[in-house]
Write a protein that holds these residues in place. Structure first.
Motif, PDB file in Angstrom:
ATOM      1  N   LEU A   1       6.426  -1.800   9.519  1.00  0.00           N
ATOM      2  CA  LEU A   1       6.209  -1.776   8.074  1.00  0.00           C
ATOM      3  C   LEU A   1       7.550  -1.781   7.349  1.00  0.00           C
ATOM      4  O   LEU A   1       8.548  -1.276   7.864  1.00  0.00           O
ATOM      5  CB  LEU A   1       5.400  -0.549   7.663  1.00  0.00           C
ATOM      6  CG  LEU A   1       3.994  -0.413   8.265  1.00  0.00           C
ATOM      7  CD1 LEU A   1       3.377   0.914   7.853  1.00  0.00           C
ATOM      8  CD2 LEU A   1       3.113  -1.566   7.834  1.00  0.00           C
TER       9      LEU A   1
ATOM     10  N   LEU B   1      -2.066   4.174   3.864  1.00  0.00           N
ATOM     11  CA  LEU B   1      -1.837   3.728   5.242  1.00  0.00           C
ATOM     12  C   LEU B   1      -2.163   4.831   6.243  1.00  0.00           C
ATOM     13  O   LEU B   1      -2.716   4.561   7.319  1.00  0.00           O
ATOM     14  CB  LEU B   1      -0.389   3.267   5.403  1.00  0.00           C
ATOM     15  CG  LEU B   1       0.022   2.041   4.560  1.00  0.00           C
ATOM     16  CD1 LEU B   1       1.493   1.744   4.744  1.00  0.00           C
ATOM     17  CD2 LEU B   1      -0.821   0.839   4.943  1.00  0.00           C
TER      18      LEU B   1
ATOM     19  N   PRO C   1      -1.389   0.644  11.096  1.00  0.00           N
ATOM     20  CA  PRO C   1      -0.265   0.750  10.149  1.00  0.00           C
ATOM     21  C   PRO C   1       0.452   2.090  10.250  1.00  0.00           C
ATOM     22  O   PRO C   1       0.324   2.958   9.375  1.00  0.00           O
ATOM     23  CB  PRO C   1      -0.950   0.573   8.789  1.00  0.00           C
ATOM     24  CG  PRO C   1      -2.325   1.114   8.991  1.00  0.00           C
ATOM     25  CD  PRO C   1      -2.696   0.786  10.411  1.00  0.00           C
TER      26      PRO C   1
ATOM     27  N   GLU D   1      -6.286  -2.271   5.219  1.00  0.00           N
ATOM     28  CA  GLU D   1      -5.245  -2.553   4.220  1.00  0.00           C
ATOM     29  C   GLU D   1      -4.898  -4.032   4.126  1.00  0.00           C
ATOM     30  O   GLU D   1      -4.248  -4.467   3.160  1.00  0.00           O
ATOM     31  CB  GLU D   1      -3.972  -1.742   4.545  1.00  0.00           C
ATOM     32  CG  GLU D   1      -3.075  -2.342   5.610  1.00  0.00           C
ATOM     33  CD  GLU D   1      -3.607  -2.190   7.031  1.00  0.00           C
ATOM     34  OE1 GLU D   1      -2.898  -2.587   7.961  1.00  0.00           O
ATOM     35  OE2 GLU D   1      -4.732  -1.683   7.208  1.00  0.00           O
ATOM     36  N   ILE D   2      -5.316  -4.848   5.095  1.00  0.00           N
ATOM     37  CA  ILE D   2      -4.906  -6.245   5.165  1.00  0.00           C
ATOM     38  C   ILE D   2      -5.757  -7.100   4.226  1.00  0.00           C
ATOM     39  O   ILE D   2      -6.990  -7.042   4.263  1.00  0.00           O
ATOM     40  CB  ILE D   2      -5.016  -6.777   6.609  1.00  0.00           C
ATOM     41  CG1 ILE D   2      -4.104  -5.989   7.539  1.00  0.00           C
ATOM     42  CG2 ILE D   2      -4.673  -8.255   6.659  1.00  0.00           C
ATOM     43  CD1 ILE D   2      -2.635  -6.143   7.247  1.00  0.00           C
TER      44      ILE D   2
ATOM     45  N   HIS E   1       2.686  -4.823   4.101  1.00  0.00           N
ATOM     46  CA  HIS E   1       1.796  -4.746   5.260  1.00  0.00           C
ATOM     47  C   HIS E   1       2.366  -5.472   6.475  1.00  0.00           C
ATOM     48  O   HIS E   1       2.030  -5.135   7.616  1.00  0.00           O
ATOM     49  CB  HIS E   1       0.426  -5.338   4.904  1.00  0.00           C
ATOM     50  CG  HIS E   1      -0.233  -4.649   3.765  1.00  0.00           C
ATOM     51  ND1 HIS E   1      -1.125  -5.270   2.910  1.00  0.00           N
ATOM     52  CD2 HIS E   1      -0.130  -3.366   3.314  1.00  0.00           C
ATOM     53  CE1 HIS E   1      -1.550  -4.411   2.007  1.00  0.00           C
ATOM     54  NE2 HIS E   1      -0.959  -3.254   2.216  1.00  0.00           N
TER      55      HIS E   1
ATOM     56  N   ASP F   1      -2.293 -11.443   2.864  1.00  0.00           N
ATOM     57  CA  ASP F   1      -1.537 -11.286   4.109  1.00  0.00           C
ATOM     58  C   ASP F   1      -1.902 -12.368   5.118  1.00  0.00           C
ATOM     59  O   ASP F   1      -1.043 -12.863   5.846  1.00  0.00           O
ATOM     60  CB  ASP F   1      -1.814  -9.906   4.725  1.00  0.00           C
ATOM     61  CG  ASP F   1      -1.362  -8.773   3.832  1.00  0.00           C
ATOM     62  OD1 ASP F   1      -0.162  -8.722   3.520  1.00  0.00           O
ATOM     63  OD2 ASP F   1      -2.208  -7.950   3.441  1.00  0.00           O
TER      64      ASP F   1
ATOM     65  N   SER G   1       0.851  -1.193   0.000  1.00  0.00           N
ATOM     66  CA  SER G   1       0.000   0.000   0.000  1.00  0.00           C
ATOM     67  C   SER G   1       0.881   1.234   0.000  1.00  0.00           C
ATOM     68  O   SER G   1       2.032   1.200   0.459  1.00  0.00           O
ATOM     69  CB  SER G   1      -0.917   0.021   1.236  1.00  0.00           C
ATOM     70  OG  SER G   1      -1.832  -1.045   1.215  1.00  0.00           O
TER      71      SER G   1
END
Length: 652
Positions: A627, A340, A620, A486-487, A639, A576, A335
């Protein structure tokens, strides 16, 4: 292959001793198990803390024997309580089909898929006058017919078995040393965890059992060709380096193909002497050639695996393998910094909390919802996750009561449910509706769900409106990939950990447990279910004096081969976090920087509590140091969920 050979193939070189072989043969006969089933139970035995990675010797086999005996005693002790009467034997009810056609799953169902015509009971169900104050007591009634053997079941009160396992006990943890359990949602919490499907749901709307042979061949060929291109790029090979392994030649070449048995008779007892390589139409006109693996020190193959080999076919009968090329692992998702920062801001810099459960949600011998009710209460008051992911089956067609044609009378319902769908709508859905509306719920079907009209894998999602579920519920396909913030989560509801039968040789292979080995195969093959053909479940019924065994076949993975492209990783990268429920013991591991989770069963067959997975994912933030920046024209960040996610496996 003789029994000794099967034992050595499954249990490894350590089993190649007369006393070990004799002891394992005795256990297969004593407990009426096949070698495959005995090996699965041995893997379960090794997952216990006191016997973690124990050696295969006589001392540990004695402990293994006690473990098997203890399982039998536990089932025997709980069976009378769960069934109400230990001396009652009920015969399965014979249900006639609709319009004289064969029945589906032994139920009174037309073979034509329809959302209107459902499984119906011919007899009107009536309350039997028992106390209506508690939902834990109910009477059982046959699905249809008054002359069914055991139709006196109206007089039987079924009380769910109780167990002493404390709720909320953490059995295993991942990353518990440096990460805390997230608090979850708060009252009037304005933080909203974003859910974004990363697949095309329209592609799952196909009609099952209408496979075209040409389409099937195209899909199987495409699997080989895709991985062939990946291997060529990764190892910087030329197209001229690859050749047809089925043609006799004196020079070495590279070949990519699928592992298959050399004959249909060897499929049941697969070993390294019975393996063949199936080529694509472009790589070898689809022909097969037997493999000679005598020059390879370590072997880990399974049916359906696409492999890259180096070797030569000197005699026209065997392809002698000199090297097995390891397939490269897929890339990880990334990302941008802006994405993030927006996610961290939307969560106020606090961690997110996800809970995962896997059905069945009712015991095998009754329809008690007490554990589900208690769990929903704890979800609202104690656990309070941002997202709850629920895997089916919700109402399992293999449930012994459904198979016998018996359904209960529910005391608190005025108009009794007359179909299996109505049991969900009138009994289970009201319990699920009690989940706090701030909690977003994702439900993923199973091919064993009576609620689904799509009983093949890959499988279409449920219809939320048809199940009368509120708007905070989302129905996703099986398998499916989606984002929680984001995962990336990859979810598949077919038991690959039990279905994969490996042909393994080499000491280093057996140093890793089965969960890790299967997980690596999934990542390298870039598919949630790389076994082909799909696993077939069977149960050993009896063995005669000549050693001949009789098996009962049970439905396994029902693959819709023409659509297996939907089971591949989206865009070629690994999620992830990958969640695949299994009948094997619950587990959470990091494999090649991917978090692999088996949440375990929600409830065990006799009604005892199962487990669920609880994930706490740190926000994040760059300053956390969790990260990893990937340099390029536009910098992006990995991630690193394997660092940022704490996974707890907890009792229901």
């Amino acid at each position: 292959m003789d029994t000794k050979g099967q034992i050595v193939v499954h249990f490894g070189p350590a089993a190649d001793k007369p006393e070990i072989v004799s002891a394992l043969e005795h256990l297969t006969k004593l407990h009426a198990l096949s070698i495959d089933d005995l090996y699965v139970k041995w893997e379960q035995f090794l997952n216990q803390k006191q016997f973690k990675n124990a050696d295969l010797d006589l001392a540990n086999l004695d402990n293994f024997k006690q473990y098997l005996q203890l399982q039998i005693e536990k089932r025997a002790a709980k069976a009378p309580t769960a069934l109400g009467h230990s001396n009652i034997v009920r015969k399965p009810k014979t249900v006639r089909s609709v319009n004289g056609s064969p029945t589906l799953f032994g139920l009174n169902v037309s073979k034509t898929p329809t959302t209107v015509k459902r499984r119906k009971m011919n007899d009107e169900l009536e309350l039997d006058g028992r106390s209506k104050s508690s939902p834990l007591h109910f009477s059982t009634t046959p699905l249809s017919g008054s002359n069914t053997p055991g139709s006196d079941s109206n007089s039987m009160t079924v009380t769910p078995s109780q167990d002493d396992i404390p709720s909320g006990k953490i059995l295993e943890s991942l990353n518990s040393n440096n990460l805390e359990i997230a608090a979850g949602i708060e009252t009037d919490d304005e933080r909203n965890l974003r859910i974004l499907p990363y697949y095309d749901p329209e592609k799952y709307h196909f009609r099952t059992m209408r496979q075209n042979l040409t389409d099937v061949a195209d899909v199987l060929d495409e699997q080989i060709e895709i991985l062939s291109n990946i291997v060529q790029t990764h190892y910087q090979l030329q197209a001229s380096d690859f050749g047809d392994p089925t043609i006799q030649a004196q020079s070495e070449l590279y070949a990519v193909g699928r592992i298959v048995p050399d004959s249909s008779s060897s499929e049941e007892h697969l070993n390294e002497e019975s393996l063949a390589l199936e080529t694509s139409r472009m790589g070898g006109v689809g022909r097969r050639i037997r493999l000679d693996l005598s020059n390879i020190n370590e072997v880990s193959f399974f049916c359906g695996q696409v492999v890259a080999l180096k070797g030569k076919n000197a005699n026209g009968e065997y392809f002698t393998v000199s090297q097995v090329l390891s397939l490269p692992y897929p890339d990880s998702p990334t990302s941008t910094l802006e994405e993030l920062q927006n996610i961290s801001s939307s969560m106020d810099g606090k961690p997110s909390k996800i809970v995962i459960t896997s059905g069945p949600y009712i015991p095998d011998n009754n329809f008690s919802m007490c554990h589900l009710e208690g769990f929903v209460e704890r979800i609202n008051t104690e656990i309070k996750p941002h997202v709850l992911i629920m895997f089916g089956p919700f109402i399992d067609y293999t449930n012994s009561m459904i198979a016998r044609g018996i359904l209960p009378v529910f005391p608190n319902i005025k108009v009794q449910p007359k179909t299996l769908d109505e049991i969900f709508i009138k009994v289970m859905a009201p319990i699920l509706k009690n989940i706090n509306s701030q909690i977003q719920v994702i439900i993923i079907p199973s091919t064993r769900d009576t609620l689904s009209k799509h009983a093949a894998y890959p499988q279409d999602s449920f219809d939320r409106k048809a199940l009368h579920l509120p708007k905070n519920f989302k129905c996703f396909a099986n398998p499916s990939t989606f984002q929680l913030n984001e995962i990336f989560f990859g979810c598949s509801n077919v038991d690959i950990f039990k279905d994969m039968k490996e042909v393994a040789r080499g000491g280093n292979i057996f140093l890793r447990n089965r969960f890790d080995r299967v997980s690596e195969h999934i990542l390298q093959q870039r598919r949630f279910y790389p076994v082909f053909p799909g696993g077939i479940r069977k149960k050993l019924l009896q063995e005669n004096e000549n050693g001949e065994r009789t098996y009962q076949h049970i439905s396994g993975a029902d693959l819709e081969v023409a659509y297996l492209g939907l089971t591949e990783f989206v865009d070629g990268f690994a999620p992830d976090i990958i969640v695949i429920p299994s009948e094997l013991p619950q587990s959470a591991r990091v494999v090649q920087n991917v978090v692999m989770i088996n949440p375990g069963r929600f409830i065990k067959p006799l009604g005892t509590k199962g487990t669920y997975a609880q994930i706490s994912i740190a926000s994040p933030e760059l300053k956390s140091g969790l990260l990893t920046e990937v340099e390029g024209e536009f910098p992006v960040y990995l991630h690193n969920a394997w660092k940022r996610a704490r996974v707890d496996l907890v009792t229901i």
